[in-house]
Structure formats: C-alpha cells, structure tokens
Design a protein around this motif. Structure first.
Motif, short mmCIF file in Angstrom:
data_model
loop_
_atom_site.label_atom_id
_atom_site.label_comp_id
_atom_site.label_asym_id
_atom_site.label_seq_id
_atom_site.Cartn_x
_atom_site.Cartn_y
_atom_site.Cartn_z
N SER A 185 0.84 -1.21 0.00
CA SER A 185 0.00 0.00 0.00
C SER A 185 0.88 1.26 0.00
N GLY A 186 0.24 2.40 0.08
CA GLY A 186 0.98 3.67 0.09
C GLY A 186 1.92 3.78 1.27
N THR A 187 1.52 3.21 2.38
CA THR A 187 2.35 3.29 3.58
C THR A 187 3.65 2.51 3.38
N MET A 225 5.80 4.73 1.46
CA MET A 225 6.39 5.78 2.32
C MET A 225 7.64 5.23 3.01
N PHE A 258 -1.35 12.45 7.43
CA PHE A 258 -0.38 11.62 6.72
C PHE A 258 1.05 12.15 6.87
N ARG A 296 2.02 10.63 9.95
CA ARG A 296 2.38 9.22 9.73
C ARG A 296 3.86 9.12 9.33
N THR A 318 4.50 16.02 2.31
CA THR A 318 3.33 15.40 1.67
C THR A 318 2.81 16.39 0.62
N VAL A 330 -0.05 16.31 -1.42
CA VAL A 330 -1.45 16.63 -1.09
C VAL A 330 -1.79 15.88 0.19
N THR A 339 -4.22 14.39 2.45
CA THR A 339 -5.59 13.90 2.24
C THR A 339 -6.51 14.19 3.43
N ASP A 350 5.77 12.41 -0.40
CA ASP A 350 4.61 11.52 -0.42
C ASP A 350 3.62 12.13 -1.42
N VAL A 393 1.09 10.35 -2.67
CA VAL A 393 0.01 9.35 -2.73
C VAL A 393 -1.27 9.95 -3.30
N CYS A 405 0.58 5.27 -4.78
CA CYS A 405 0.06 3.90 -4.80
C CYS A 405 -1.09 3.85 -5.81
N GLN A 435 -4.39 3.16 -5.82
CA GLN A 435 -5.83 3.42 -5.66
C GLN A 435 -6.23 4.89 -5.65
N LYS A 436 -5.33 5.77 -6.10
CA LYS A 436 -5.67 7.20 -6.06
C LYS A 436 -5.84 7.71 -7.50
C1 LIG Z 1 -1.24 11.38 1.46
C2 LIG Z 1 -1.31 9.95 1.84
N1 LIG Z 1 -0.19 9.32 2.20
C3 LIG Z 1 -0.18 8.02 2.53
C4 LIG Z 1 -1.35 7.28 2.54
C5 LIG Z 1 -1.31 5.85 2.94
O1 LIG Z 1 -1.65 5.02 1.88
P1 LIG Z 1 -2.23 3.56 2.16
O2 LIG Z 1 -3.51 3.73 2.90
O3 LIG Z 1 -2.41 2.97 0.80
O4 LIG Z 1 -1.22 2.83 2.98
C6 LIG Z 1 -2.55 7.90 2.18
C7 LIG Z 1 -3.81 7.15 2.17
O5 LIG Z 1 -4.88 7.67 1.97
C8 LIG Z 1 -2.52 9.26 1.82
O6 LIG Z 1 -3.64 9.89 1.44
#
Ligand SMILES: Cc1ncc(COP(=O)(O)O)c(C=O)c1O
Length: 385
Positions: free
Chosen positions: A63-65, A68, A90, A93, A136, A138, A140, A167, A169, A189, A191-192
C-alpha cells in the motif's frame, strides 16, 4: 427499488473504469510469461519518461504506507538528519515512520487546514543542517496542497544538497509534477489518481537517490530495499518478490489512459473539477477545510455549517443511501465535516451525481437549502470551462 453500487468518491480508492477492471480480470500468468515481462518493462519505461526521472521507477506490491517506508529508508541512514513537514494526518504518519526507524529528526507542523510554507522550510534549513527533507504533496486529511514547485525552486537555489522525499500518494497522476523539478524520491500507490484497485506501491527514485542508497551500509530491511528491486525493474524477467501480475496489467492500462489524455490535460482537468466541486459545496453552505489558495486539485474537505445538527455518520450514511460514498474526516476535523475525493478517471457525470447525492442527503437531513443549489453552482462552473 433498484440501486446501483454507490460511486466511490472517497479520497482513494477512486472509481475504477471498465477497461482497468478488465485488465485486472485478465487470466493470471507466470511473472516469467514473455507477455507480462514485456508489458512490465514498457510500463516502467513509461513511468520514467512521463515523469522525467533520471533514475528508476519501482512497482512493488503493497500500500501507500509501504511506499512511504520504502521511500525514506533507502535514502536516510542513522547518521542523517531528517526534517519532516507535516500538514496533517499523513504527514504525522511520516513522522511516526521516521521516529520508529530511529532517525535523527525534527519537524515543521502546520495548523490543520494550512500548509507549512516554503519560507519556513528555508528558514529551518538555514538555521540547522539537515540531510533529508520529507513532505506530503497533497495532505488527504485536510485537502491541502503543498506548494511543491515553489519549494523545489527554493531548494535548488539555496539548499541543493538536501535530498527531497515526497509523499505523492494523493497527487501523482493528477497534480502537476515532474521529477526534474529536483525531487529525489516520489511515491504513490495504485488506488488514487491512477484509478486502480489498492495493492501497488509506485516509486520514482532519481539518480541522486540511487547513489545515496549505494553509499549506505546494508539496510536493516529486505522487502523494501532498492538494491533488491533494482535488478527486477531494470530487467523484468528477474525475480525478487512475486510481482502483482494482475495489478501490473491494470497499471499498464491506467498509464495508457493517462498517455491518451495527456499529462498536462489531466493536471488541468483535476484543477478544473476541483474548483467546480468546491463552488458547489460552498453553494450548499459547506465551508472549505483549508485556505482556498492551498486547496488541492484531488481532495476537498467540506465542514458542516453552524447549526447543521445532524450527526456526521448519519449524514454520510444518507449520502451513501443516495448513491455516493464520501469519507469522514479525522484528527482535528473528525465529526466536523466530510471529505470528497475527485481524482483519477472521473468525468462531469460523476461530479453531477456526487453533488446531487450530497444535496438530496442535506435536504433529507433538514439542511435548509433549495434543491438545485449545489447543482446549479456545479453546472455553472462546468460550463465556464
Ligand atoms: C497522502 C497519503 N499518504 C499516505 C497514505 C497511505 O496510503 P495507504 O492507505 O495505501 O497505505 C494515504 C492514504 O490515503 C494518503 O492519502
């Protein structure tokens, strides 16, 4: 009453168009199948050339994480000092990832709904030595866009040695960006903005990032180590971890769609739709979650007006019943509003349905607006082009 599946207008996953669904539904083949090997190679070449990268693109299941984590651990060693800018959930995160890794780190944090400014970054880097800057593009959770173009110009002029990890994502494939602006690692990742099901991390690492990795001792990580993946990305017949075959077919179709639309057109479309969505949300009395000049092209936060007595979850459930899935807010905005994703392969029909569903749900929940208030603003914005 017949009901179709709700439109997925959360900030990821985003609507997956038929041709991408079909690509995912292709018969699964071995990763040694010459058709996959060749499509995978073309895909990596496309990602590199479209985003003007002088290094390598990575496509890795996760996934996106995961992206990262992969993005930072390959360029930051325990001797480096890392500055993380956080505009919300994020960004926080990324702070968490860096602190768990034990990096020497400092942070710049914006108030919710605002962005860390280029001046603040410049000042901080002028006061203390840092090796890596993380941000980051954008955020979210707030819908804020970091002024990345302006930042990269400032960094080139004043802090050219600092490695920049972004990031992306919620921005890559929808918001203006090229690696040759001077970013060393960009990540996203599936799914965006690429409009595929979740499951792929996608990273771009410039030459300088690869050199940095090569100058570092062996990583205390294996799956996410650039060195393990580079041979595969350079020669897609090779094996490190089993590639997500069907998602690679899907990404390949997604990139075909992006090339057909043209990146610049896609960037313009995202800004155009974002303005139309924001106009219509504000015509229905919802306040933006961020300053308008920092509002992103891909996700909007809409805060409930004063006296909007309906409970947040009930409101979003009502929007869902009306046929559109929107997302809740978290952190400081939790319960105070909702989030709409407007990224990827969407068109005016989806926007109209989204605003219409929010409008009907608002009225059903007792919000005093005229039917058509939001739709009229949307149609006006769409007609203005
Ligand atoms: C800006 C941003 N970074 C990281 C992530 C984490 O991605 P994932 O939920 O696929 O691990 C998201 C998820 O929405 C995000 O919007």
């Amino acid at each position: 009453m017949y009901k179709r599946n709700p439109y997925v207008m959360v900030p990821g996953p985003t609507p997956v168009v038929r041709s991408i669904q079909d690509a995912m539904g292709r018969e699964t083949v071995s990763f040694h199948d010459p058709r996959l090997v060749s499509e995978f190679k073309t895909l990596i070449d496309d990602l590199i050339s479209l985003w003007r990268c002088d290094g390598i693109a990575f496509i890795v299941a996760g996934s996106g994480t995961m992206a990262m984590e992969m993005g930072i651990v390959n360029v930051a060693s325990n001797d480096d000092r890392v500055l993380v800018c956080s505009n919300g959930y994020f960004g926080d995160r990324y702070i968490n990832i860096c602190s768990r890794r034990g990096f020497k780190m400092d942070t710049l944090k914006a108030q919710w709904g605002k962005t860390v400014t280029v001046d603040e970054v410049d000042r901080k880097l002028g006061e203390e030595k840092f090796d890596i800057l993380v941000l980051t593009h954008v955020e979210t959770s707030t819908g804020v866009e970091f002024p990345l173009r302006e930042l990269t110009k400032m960094m080139r002029a004043k802090h050219p040695d600092v490695i920049i990890v972004v990031d992306g994502v919620a921005s890559m494939g929808g918001v203006e960006f090229y690696m040759d602006w001077g970013v060393d690692v960009m990540l996203t990742c599936s799914q965006k903005c690429f409009g595929i099901s979740p499951g792929l991390g996608i990273l771009w690492a410039g030459k300088r990032a690869i050199e940095k990795r090569r100058s570092m001792p062996p990583l205390n990580a294996s799956y996410v180590d650039f060195e393990n993946w580079i041979p595969v990305m350079e020669d897609t017949v090779k094996y490190w971890g089993t590639p997500a075959v069907n998602l690679i077919w899907a990404l390949s179709e997604s990139v075909r769609i992006i090339k057909e639309e043209g990146l610049e057109n896609r960037f313009k479309r995202h800004r155009f739709y974002a303005r139309a969505i924001r106009d219509s949300l504000s015509a229905m009395g919802f306040a933006p979650g961020c300053e308008l000049e920092a509002a992103s092209p891909t996700v909007s936060v809409a805060l409930y007006p004063e006296g909007f007595v309906i409970d947040d979850a009930t409101f979003r459930d009502t929007v869902y019943d009306e046929g559109v899935h929107i997302a809740g807010c978290f952190g400081y905005f939790a319960g105070k509003g909702f989030r709409v994703g407007h990224m990827g392969n969407i068109d005016p029909h989806i926007l109209v349905s989204t605003i219409a569903a929010i409008e009907r749900a608002s009225i059903r929940c007792g919000h005093k607006i005229e039917p058509g208030a939001g739709l009229a603003a949307l149609q006006r914005a769409l007609l203005e082009g």
